[in-house]
Design a protein around this motif. Structure first.
Motif, PDB file in Angstrom:
ATOM      1  N   MET A 117      77.314  12.063  51.053  1.00  0.00           N
ATOM      2  CA  MET A 117      78.695  11.652  51.184  1.00  0.00           C
ATOM      3  C   MET A 117      78.905  10.987  52.547  1.00  0.00           C
ATOM      4  O   MET A 117      78.527  11.539  53.570  1.00  0.00           O
ATOM      5  N   LYS A 118      79.507   9.791  52.518  1.00  0.00           N
ATOM      6  CA  LYS A 118      79.793   9.065  53.749  1.00  0.00           C
ATOM      7  C   LYS A 118      81.300   8.859  53.881  1.00  0.00           C
ATOM      8  O   LYS A 118      82.016   8.825  52.879  1.00  0.00           O
ATOM      9  N   TYR A 119      81.728   8.700  55.113  1.00  0.00           N
ATOM     10  CA  TYR A 119      83.143   8.442  55.396  1.00  0.00           C
ATOM     11  C   TYR A 119      83.306   7.030  55.959  1.00  0.00           C
ATOM     12  O   TYR A 119      82.505   6.584  56.775  1.00  0.00           O
ATOM     13  N   PHE A 120      84.341   6.350  55.505  1.00  0.00           N
ATOM     14  CA  PHE A 120      84.657   5.007  55.982  1.00  0.00           C
ATOM     15  C   PHE A 120      86.118   4.985  56.396  1.00  0.00           C
ATOM     16  O   PHE A 120      86.974   5.535  55.695  1.00  0.00           O
ATOM     17  N   GLN A 121      86.410   4.353  57.531  1.00  0.00           N
ATOM     18  CA  GLN A 121      87.822   4.266  57.930  1.00  0.00           C
ATOM     19  C   GLN A 121      88.415   2.971  57.407  1.00  0.00           C
ATOM     20  O   GLN A 121      87.789   1.932  57.437  1.00  0.00           O
TER      21      GLN A 121
ATOM     22  N   VAL B  42      83.549  15.179  61.101  1.00  0.00           N
ATOM     23  CA  VAL B  42      82.844  14.106  60.395  1.00  0.00           C
ATOM     24  C   VAL B  42      82.944  12.830  61.216  1.00  0.00           C
ATOM     25  O   VAL B  42      83.757  12.721  62.133  1.00  0.00           O
ATOM     26  N   SER B  43      82.116  11.862  60.897  1.00  0.00           N
ATOM     27  CA  SER B  43      82.216  10.560  61.565  1.00  0.00           C
ATOM     28  C   SER B  43      82.172   9.468  60.509  1.00  0.00           C
ATOM     29  O   SER B  43      81.524   9.617  59.471  1.00  0.00           O
TER      30      SER B  43
ATOM     31  N   SER C  78      80.053   4.150  47.902  1.00  0.00           N
ATOM     32  CA  SER C  78      79.376   4.629  46.691  1.00  0.00           C
ATOM     33  C   SER C  78      80.133   5.833  46.144  1.00  0.00           C
ATOM     34  O   SER C  78      80.919   6.455  46.859  1.00  0.00           O
ATOM     35  N   PRO C  79      79.867   6.198  44.883  1.00  0.00           N
ATOM     36  CA  PRO C  79      80.491   7.412  44.348  1.00  0.00           C
ATOM     37  C   PRO C  79      80.209   8.604  45.267  1.00  0.00           C
ATOM     38  O   PRO C  79      79.099   8.779  45.743  1.00  0.00           O
ATOM     39  N   GLY C  80      81.254   9.363  45.532  1.00  0.00           N
ATOM     40  CA  GLY C  80      81.135  10.519  46.422  1.00  0.00           C
ATOM     41  C   GLY C  80      81.562  10.231  47.849  1.00  0.00           C
ATOM     42  O   GLY C  80      81.777  11.149  48.636  1.00  0.00           O
TER      43      GLY C  80
END
Length: 199
Positions: free
Chosen positions: A1-5, A32-33, A56-58
């Motif tokens: 799982m990745k985070y995007f602002q 998280v970053s 991506s999904p997730g």
């Protein structure tokens, strides 16, 4: 799982920085970053798919608030719906709201709000057109005719004239010129050229 602002492109000085600060504070609080910044452009209403392509999904898209997700309720709903269809979670910091499923109540509320907005606009438009007609005015946008020389087929005027004189059908002429039959019909009407059917 990745985070995007998610940052909504703004012209107001400091507005984008304020969005970044809100997202950064939330990320720090939750340990998280963000991998990257996704920048939404209010002038480009067609790019939802391309905009969220890196996710991506997730993955999770983090925005400072729901309002920055689009220029209208309809655009916000489009972005949220695209995210849900692709398994992307959207988190709005100001509302402390995570939207991760297509059946989230907020999505149905937004759908109803968009539908209501469309209905309000339609009712007011119809009412204004009827009021204008009652005063003898024709409402709506004025019809703008382009000068004949700026029409797509004006460069082919002599060719069209010769083909018509030779008895070519409008369909044959349109195929030869690589245009739609409707485009040719509009040009013929505006230019005053007449089609002479073969005998």
């Amino acid at each position: 799982m990745k985070y995007f602002q998610y940052i909504f492109k703004c012209q107001t000085p400091g507005a984008e920085d304020a969005q970044r600060e809100a997202v950064a504070a939330w990320c720090q609080e939750h340990g998280v970053s963000c991998e990257a910044e996704i920048k939404g452009d209010p002038e480009d209403a067609t790019r939802t798919a391309g905009l969220l392509e890196p996710l991506s999904p997730g993955d999770t898209l983090v925005a400072s608030e729901l309002a920055v997700l689009g220029k209208s309720l309809n655009k916000i709903l489009d972005l949220l719906q695209y995210a849900m269809d692709h398994g992307i979670t959207v988190h709005a910091v100001a509302e402390d709201l995570s939207i991760c499923r297509p059946d989230e109540p907020i999505l149905e509320t937004l759908r109803q709000a968009v539908s209501l907005q469309h209905r309000i606009t339609a009712l007011h438009t119809i009412d204004a057109l009827k009021a204008a007609a009652g005063k003898g005015r024709k409402g709506g946008r004025p019809h703008r005719q382009m000068p004949l020389k700026s029409l797509k087929l004006s460069a082919h005027h002599s060719t069209i004239r010769k083909m018509l004189a030779a008895g070519e059908s409008k369909s044959q002429i349109a195929r030869t010129l690589g245009c739609d039959r409707a485009t040719l019909d509009t040009y013929l009407e505006r230019s005053g050229l007449k089609s002479t059917p073969k005998t």
